[in-house]
Design a protein around this motif. Structure first.
Motif, short mmCIF file in Angstrom:
data_model
loop_
_atom_site.label_atom_id
_atom_site.label_comp_id
_atom_site.label_asym_id
_atom_site.label_seq_id
_atom_site.Cartn_x
_atom_site.Cartn_y
_atom_site.Cartn_z
N ILE A 1 0.83 -1.30 -0.06
CA ILE A 1 -0.01 -0.08 0.01
C ILE A 1 0.89 1.37 0.08
N TYR A 2 1.79 1.52 1.00
CA TYR A 2 2.61 2.59 1.00
C TYR A 2 3.98 2.48 0.35
N ARG A 3 4.18 1.17 -0.15
CA ARG A 3 5.32 0.69 -0.91
C ARG A 3 6.80 1.23 -0.35
N GLU A 4 6.83 1.55 0.90
CA GLU A 4 8.08 1.95 1.31
C GLU A 4 8.80 0.92 2.14
N LEU A 5 8.30 -0.49 2.13
CA LEU A 5 8.92 -1.27 2.96
C LEU A 5 9.64 -2.12 2.01
N PRO A 6 10.84 -2.31 1.65
CA PRO A 6 11.67 -3.07 0.69
C PRO A 6 11.58 -4.47 1.32
N ILE A 7 11.21 -5.46 0.44
CA ILE A 7 11.16 -6.92 0.76
C ILE A 7 12.27 -7.42 1.31
N ALA A 8 13.36 -6.95 0.74
CA ALA A 8 14.82 -7.35 1.19
C ALA A 8 15.05 -6.97 2.56
N LYS A 9 14.58 -5.85 3.03
CA LYS A 9 14.70 -5.33 4.51
C LYS A 9 13.82 -6.13 5.47
N VAL A 10 13.18 -6.98 5.15
CA VAL A 10 12.00 -7.72 5.92
C VAL A 10 13.09 -8.76 6.90
N PRO A 11 13.86 -9.35 6.33
CA PRO A 11 14.42 -10.39 7.47
C PRO A 11 15.37 -9.53 8.39
N SER A 12 15.84 -8.39 8.24
CA SER A 12 16.70 -7.55 9.18
C SER A 12 15.61 -7.20 10.20
N ILE A 13 14.54 -6.73 9.71
CA ILE A 13 13.37 -6.01 10.66
C ILE A 13 12.99 -7.34 11.44
N VAL A 14 12.90 -8.57 10.92
CA VAL A 14 12.29 -9.74 11.89
C VAL A 14 13.43 -9.92 12.92
N ILE A 15 14.84 -9.88 12.33
CA ILE A 15 15.97 -9.99 13.41
C ILE A 15 15.89 -8.96 14.50
N ASP A 16 15.75 -7.84 14.18
CA ASP A 16 15.72 -6.79 15.11
C ASP A 16 14.72 -6.81 16.22
N SER A 17 13.47 -7.39 15.52
CA SER A 17 12.18 -7.61 16.43
C SER A 17 12.43 -8.91 17.42
N ALA A 18 13.22 -9.95 16.83
CA ALA A 18 13.39 -11.13 17.57
C ALA A 18 14.56 -10.49 18.78
N ILE A 19 15.38 -9.79 18.42
CA ILE A 19 16.41 -9.39 19.57
C ILE A 19 15.74 -8.41 20.56
N SER A 20 14.69 -7.51 20.23
CA SER A 20 14.11 -6.71 21.12
C SER A 20 13.20 -7.78 22.06
N SER A 21 12.54 -8.77 21.40
CA SER A 21 11.72 -9.52 22.12
C SER A 21 12.28 -10.39 22.86
N ALA A 22 13.38 -11.06 22.57
CA ALA A 22 14.61 -11.71 23.68
C ALA A 22 14.98 -11.11 24.77
N ALA A 23 15.23 -9.66 24.76
CA ALA A 23 15.72 -8.77 25.73
C ALA A 23 14.44 -9.01 26.77
N ILE A 24 13.05 -8.49 26.19
CA ILE A 24 12.14 -8.44 27.29
C ILE A 24 11.90 -9.68 27.83
N LEU A 25 11.90 -10.70 27.14
CA LEU A 25 11.47 -12.01 27.73
C LEU A 25 12.66 -12.54 28.66
N ALA A 26 13.76 -12.30 28.61
CA ALA A 26 14.95 -12.46 29.29
C ALA A 26 14.78 -11.57 30.84
N LEU A 27 14.36 -10.35 30.50
CA LEU A 27 14.14 -9.67 31.63
C LEU A 27 12.74 -10.28 32.41
N VAL A 28 11.92 -10.66 31.82
CA VAL A 28 10.95 -11.46 32.38
C VAL A 28 11.32 -12.54 33.19
N GLY A 29 12.13 -13.40 32.57
CA GLY A 29 12.73 -14.70 33.22
C GLY A 29 13.35 -14.32 34.52
N PHE A 30 14.45 -13.55 34.55
CA PHE A 30 15.13 -13.09 35.54
C PHE A 30 14.36 -12.44 36.59
#
Length: 425
Positions: free
Chosen positions: A254-283
């Motif tokens: 729709i906006y056509r501003e999200l390059p498909i090639a950039k999606v894997p890096s966005i997923v990785i960044d999101s996974a890192i952020s989520s892991a940091a939060i869940l590690a905090l939850v665990g500790f």
């Protein structure tokens, strides 16, 4: 002695600047070693803390927010907010707050709001003639709206801790979030009139309609999330997954501003952020288990009840405790450690769990803008290239407004209870 070791090492770690998650882990390990408890308890309790289906919401909403943010959402929301309120005195400040309210329905986190909105608005406000400290203060204060208006990562944490419906909590935060944003807009306008801050020319109904048309896809995500929860067809976790697919579709096609090639890096960044939060939850869950084993929740309840069992005074004491803790501790860690003990205290004097959860989350959000550990203050200060001292002074009027909102929500249960009772009886 063992309790002094636990709390002393924890407070000492915070004072010298060790990250909260590591401080929680180190304090817990020291306690287990001192008490000669097998360290295998550590991974067991960590796993128990994150073994919750509802916590899967967190990666989903973080991914959805990152996809939308990289797909052009921030610029479109700011454009629409500017077309709506930019013509008033202090219009860019009002635009900043309005954009945070709209963006909050996508990101679910205050820090993401402060970084995304602040990265564009703070330099723009400074170029337009606004003082740097005011620009950063408005951005930091308004970023606290994000975790109140659904979706909200702290509310997901609370739901996993207490069993309170995450859907009901999302709905309960809507009116307090609007009150919070509306109060800050009034404060911003009053300050702008008194200080004669600039205003922009009215851009016309055409620009308002065009900007709404481009931003509508982004704002529709909030409707998608709330609508899915109200329908009962999907769980909060499934809603987060749907929101991620929706964000990808809007950003890429729709906006056509999200390059498909950039999606894997966005997923990785999101996974890192989520892991940091869940590690905090665990500790934090290990730390919380230790506090329960030391009967700290019962001690807090008995101590407060020995002072008073008056509901009004108990609400005041709970708010004072959370405000103090929020000045020094990260929001999620504070919730995991203190929410259950204080919930026990609240319910003992007849406070509804949903009402308590709403004003507890709102309370700790204010801690993101209070020194010495005001994360949003530091983020906005780094963008504005200003030290902390002028930001603290500039944010005081907004902090006072937010405190008034907090006490209104604390003492008027209908502000958080009415909408869930109507929409999710």
């Amino acid at each position: 002695m063992e309790l002094a070791l636990l709390l002393g090492s924890f407070i000492g770690g915070l004072i010298i600047g060790i990250p909260v998650a590591i401080t929680l882990a180190v304090s817990s390990v020291l306690y287990l070693l001192y008490m000669d408890i097998p360290l295998v308890v550590m991974p067991q309790k960590m796993y128990a803390g994150i073994d919750s289906f509802v916590l899967l919401c967190i990666p989903g909403f973080i991914l959805a927010g990152n996809l939308m943010n990289n797909g052009g959402i921030t610029e479109r929301i700011i454009r629409f907010a500017n077309a709506g309120v930019g013509w008033l005195r202090g219009g860019l400040g009002l635009t900043n707050i309005a954009a945070s309210m709209l963006f909050g329905g996508v990101s679910g986190t205050a820090v993401a709001d402060a970084a995304s909105i602040g990265g564009m608005m703070i330099p723009g406000m400074k170029r337009a003639g606004y003082p740097g400290d005011f620009s950063a203060a408005v951005t930091a204060a308004s970023s606290t709206v994000g975790p109140i208006i659904p979706p909200s990562v702290p509310m997901i944490i609370v739901g996993s801790l207490s069993g309170i419906s995450v859907g009901k909590m999302f709905i309960a935060g809507a009116i307090p979030g609007l009150l919070l944003g509306g109060g800050m807009m009034i404060t911003c306008y009053i300050l702008s009139v008194r200080r004669n801050y600039p205003r922009q020319p009215w851009q016309g109904w055409g620009e308002l309609a065009r900007s709404f048309g481009t931003a509508a896809w982004a704002m529709a995500m909030t409707g998608l999330i709330v609508g899915g929860l109200l329908s009962g067809w999907v769980t909060p976790t499934e809603t987060a997954i749907i929101a991620s697919f929706y964000a990808f579709f809007v950003g890429a096609f729709i906006y056509r501003e999200l390059p498909i090639a950039k999606v894997p890096s966005i997923v990785i960044d999101s996974a890192i952020s989520s892991a940091a939060i869940l590690a905090l939850v665990g500790f934090a869950n290990v730390f919380g288990w230790i506090l329960v084993s030391e009967r700290i929740p019962q001690f807090i309840t008995e101590s407060v009840m020995s002072i008073t069992d008056n509901k009004i005074l108990v609400i005041l004491l709970i708010n004072l405790i959370l405000l103090f803790v929020g000045m020094f501790m990260e929001t999620i860690a504070a919730l995991i450690i203190l929410f259950v003990p204080l919930l026990q205290l609240a319910t003992s004097v007849g406070i509804d769990p949903l009402h308590f959860a709403t004003f507890a989350v709102l309370n700790l959000m204010l801690g993101l803008t209070t020194p010495p550990v005001g994360v949003c203050l530091f983020v906005c200060g780094s963008i504005a290239r200003l030290p902390l001292a002028p930001l603290v002074k500039a944010i005081m009027p907004f902090l006072l407004t937010n405190l008034i909102t907090l006490f209104l929500v604390s003492y008027i249960p209908a502000l958080s209870m009415w909408l869930p009772s109507v929409l999710m009886p």
